[in-house]
Write an enzyme that holds these catalytic residues in place. Structure first.
Site, PDB file in Angstrom:
ATOM      1  N   HIS A  55       2.210   4.119 -11.539  1.00 19.97           N
ATOM      2  CA  HIS A  55       2.639   2.999 -10.687  1.00 19.97           C
ATOM      3  C   HIS A  55       3.109   3.506  -9.327  1.00 19.97           C
ATOM      4  CE1 HIS A  55       3.946  -1.093  -9.937  1.00 19.97           C
ATOM      5  NE2 HIS A  55       5.146  -0.657  -9.557  1.00 19.97           N
ATOM      6  N   HIS A  57       3.331   2.317  -4.952  1.00 21.44           N
ATOM      7  CA  HIS A  57       3.028   1.550  -3.738  1.00 21.44           C
ATOM      8  C   HIS A  57       3.052   2.597  -2.620  1.00 21.44           C
ATOM      9  CE1 HIS A  57       4.034  -1.905  -6.236  1.00 21.44           C
ATOM     10  NE2 HIS A  57       5.216  -1.362  -6.467  1.00 21.44           N
ATOM     11  N   GLN A  60       5.027   2.598   0.762  1.00 18.91           N
ATOM     12  CA  GLN A  60       6.491   2.671   0.778  1.00 18.91           C
ATOM     13  C   GLN A  60       7.003   4.095   1.001  1.00 18.91           C
ATOM     14  OE1 GLN A  60       8.070   0.502  -2.610  1.00 18.91           O
ATOM     15  NE2 GLN A  60       6.935  -1.344  -2.066  1.00 18.91           N
ATOM     16  N   ARG A  81      14.443  -5.085  -0.645  1.00 20.20           N
ATOM     17  CA  ARG A  81      13.147  -5.730  -0.438  1.00 20.20           C
ATOM     18  C   ARG A  81      13.030  -6.282   0.991  1.00 20.20           C
ATOM     19  NH1 ARG A  81      10.705 -10.774  -3.898  1.00 20.20           N
ATOM     20  NH2 ARG A  81      12.249 -11.859  -2.643  1.00 20.20           N
ATOM     21  N   TYR A 120      -0.692  -4.236  -2.865  1.00 28.12           N
ATOM     22  CA  TYR A 120      -0.510  -5.638  -2.456  1.00 28.12           C
ATOM     23  C   TYR A 120      -0.449  -5.861  -0.954  1.00 28.12           C
ATOM     24  CZ  TYR A 120       4.569  -4.527  -2.469  1.00 28.12           C
ATOM     25  OH  TYR A 120       5.811  -3.985  -2.266  1.00 28.12           O
ATOM     26  N   HIS A 212       1.070  -9.798  -9.574  1.00 35.54           N
ATOM     27  CA  HIS A 212       2.243  -9.059  -9.098  1.00 35.54           C
ATOM     28  C   HIS A 212       3.412  -9.116 -10.071  1.00 35.54           C
ATOM     29  CE1 HIS A 212       6.066  -8.493  -6.924  1.00 35.54           C
ATOM     30  NE2 HIS A 212       5.401  -7.568  -6.262  1.00 35.54           N
ATOM     31  N   GLU A 240      12.434  -6.614 -14.062  1.00 35.61           N
ATOM     32  CA  GLU A 240      13.057  -5.468 -13.398  1.00 35.61           C
ATOM     33  C   GLU A 240      14.517  -5.761 -13.099  1.00 35.61           C
ATOM     34  OE1 GLU A 240      11.075  -4.363  -9.771  1.00 35.61           O
ATOM     35  OE2 GLU A 240      12.307  -2.579  -9.467  1.00 35.61           O
ATOM     36  N   HIS A 274       8.291  -1.598 -15.497  1.00 37.90           N
ATOM     37  CA  HIS A 274       9.757  -1.708 -15.638  1.00 37.90           C
ATOM     38  C   HIS A 274      10.140  -2.268 -17.021  1.00 37.90           C
ATOM     39  CE1 HIS A 274       9.860  -0.648 -11.475  1.00 37.90           C
ATOM     40  NE2 HIS A 274       9.353  -1.800 -11.068  1.00 37.90           N
ATOM     41  N   ASP A 325       6.410   4.604  -8.170  1.00 38.42           N
ATOM     42  CA  ASP A 325       6.750   3.284  -7.636  1.00 38.42           C
ATOM     43  C   ASP A 325       7.007   3.294  -6.123  1.00 38.42           C
ATOM     44  OD1 ASP A 325       7.395   0.642  -7.449  1.00 38.42           O
ATOM     45  OD2 ASP A 325       9.103   0.678  -8.797  1.00 38.42           O
TER      46      ASP A 325
HETATM   47 ZN    ZN Z   1       6.405  -1.602  -8.181  1.00 35.71          ZN
END
Ligand code: ZN
Length: 457
Positions: A55, A57, A60, A81, A120, A212, A240, A274, A325
């Site tokens: 997992h 992203h 990030q 976020r 995403y 998502h 999560e 998660h 992540d």
């Molecule tokens: Zn994630």
């Protein structure tokens, strides 16, 4: 055909000495034990299977460390976020590719040989699809191609901003911060078709889908999407945060994992990312579904998510893997260490994650995450015929590994090595990391630095 030879190697049935692997088309063709190295072999010391990072992203990685300052209110996942949404506002396709390449170099150097990219960030900063709707997916594929990492691409379907406030009221519309993520069904079908084209040039890419979360996709929408996976993996973020559990209960009358298990055909193709806040019943049901629990210990600690009930889940036969992540820190050894340490702190016990093959916790962590991660990413793992030739070697001269052998090398790597003990990494039979450094580390890092400077300007 290339041949690799290792002094010791962790095979599916345990450690073996003098192991030769014949590689054909990026895959392991044969495994031979107790043989000497031959002229022309590429050689190494302690070989273990490359680990799946189930997992990520990738984008990030560019904001790693930027969200560690206290805000005006009580900080949480939700305030993190908002920082992430502001960062993402400015990234263009070149930026995304540069940041992903840096993340993938770091993953390979850490011993991750395949990444599940839960992707995403689809549209331009105004929220309009690019001329090629899979432009950003193509940039991830380019970064994977440049660095050599195995890619399981999981394009994300994102439609809503959250659960409806009251039961039966319907989901909330997406917020402005989510405009780059959102698709309708037709848009998502185009994105999937484009994503398949984008990865066609990679040696062994896999495509799956990722609704998502239950915040962003309803069970009816998820059911309609599933055929687009064409048998590939299905990943979803779930449970999560406690607030997410409360909102799901208010909107649907059920907890998120319960709601998903009741309304979606969750089986061994699925990976629930998660699944932190689950009841005993959900734990049992999830384990029995055959799905993988995708645990991201560093990110879950960084975001203050909570702790997954791994011992109870494992007792029921549950499968798990690790993911980086948010990529706030990319380290396979540290993910494994923190996975175990979180459980030790909670249970006030030692050596919590166990293996049927060994008393070594390091071995249990590596084998558990190899099996679960490979399942979740739709690609065989391990040093066995048919699997991709994804191999890492540990440095036998690293101080934390000195005078050790077998499983104690894994325990030393995970629990005692201050710096990574990964020496070389082969991906699909090609060496991409030597002496701890990715072959393109400097070029990729230079581009990454220039990108961050531009984004910060
Ligand atoms: Zn994630």
């Amino acid at each position: 055909m290339a041949r690799l030879w290792f002094r010791s190697a962790l095979l599916p049935d345990g450690w073996a000495e003098g192991v030769a692997l014949e590689i054909r088309d990026g895959r392991i063709a044969t495994v031979t034990r107790a043989v000497p190295a031959a002229a022309g072999d590429e050689t190494g010391g302690i070989a273990i299977p490359g680990l799946p990072n189930l997992h990520s992203h990738a984008f990030q990685r560019g904001m790693a460390g930027l969200a560690e300052r206290r805000g005006t209110s009580r900080d949480s996942f939700w305030t993190w976020r908002e920082v992430m949404y502001r960062f993402v506002d400015r990234m263009d396709p070149d930026d995304a590719e540069a940041v992903a390449a840096q993340a993938y170099v770091e993953m390979l150097e850490a011993g991750f040989t395949r990444v599940g990219e839960f992707h995403y960030l689809h549209h331009d900063p105004a929220g309009t699809p690019y001329a090629d709707p899979a432009e950003m997916a193509a940039r991830l594929a380019a970064a994977a191609g440049e660095t050599g990492i195995g890619l399981t691409l999981l394009p994300v379907f994102y439609a809503h901003g959250g659960f409806g406030p009251i039961r039966g009221a319907g989901p909330q519309p997406p917020s402005p911060g989510q405009r780059r993520f959102v698709s309708d069904r037709d848009g998502f079908a185009a994105l999937m078709a484009g994503s398949r084209r984008a990865v066609a040039g990679l040696p062994d890419a896999v495509i799956g889908i990722a609704p998502h979360s239950l915040r962003a996709a309803t069970p009816a929408e998820i059911a309609a999407l599933l055929p687009l996976a064409e048998g590939g993996p299905v990943h979803i973020h779930v449970a999560e945060q406690v607030r997410e559990v409360e909102e799901c209960r208010a909107a649907t009358g059920a907890r998120p994992v319960e709601h998903l298990l009741d309304h979606a055909p969750v089986d061994a193709r699925w990976c629930l990312i998660h699944a932190t806040h689950i009841s005993e019943t959900e734990t049992r049901r999830l384990a029995r579904s055959g799905a993988v629990a995708g645990l991201c210990p560093i990110t879950e600690a960084n975001l203050g998510d909570g702790l997954f009930p791994l011992p109870a889940f494992a007792r029921e036969g549950g499968r798990f893997g690790i993911g980086s992540d948010s990529n706030v820190l990319v380290s396979a050894a540290e993910e494994l260490r923190l996975l175990e340490y979180g459980q030790r702190l909670a249970a006030r016990l030692r050596n919590v994650v166990t293996s049927p093959h060994s008393l070594s916790t390091g071995r249990a962590l590596v084998e558990g995450c190899l099996a679960g991660g490979s399942q979740a990413l739709g690609m065989a793992g391990g040093l066995a015929p048919g699997a991709p030739a994804d191999i890492i070697t540990l440095d036998p001269d690293h101080p934390a590994l000195a005078a050790r052998s077998g499983d104690a090398w894994l325990d030393g790597w995970i629990f005692a090595a201050r710096e990574t003990a990964v020496e070389s990494v082969w991906r699909a039979g090609r060496r991409v990391v030597a002496q701890g450094r990715h072959l393109r580390r400097d070029a990729v890092a230079a581009r990454f630095r220039a990108t961050l400077a531009r984004l910060a300007a």
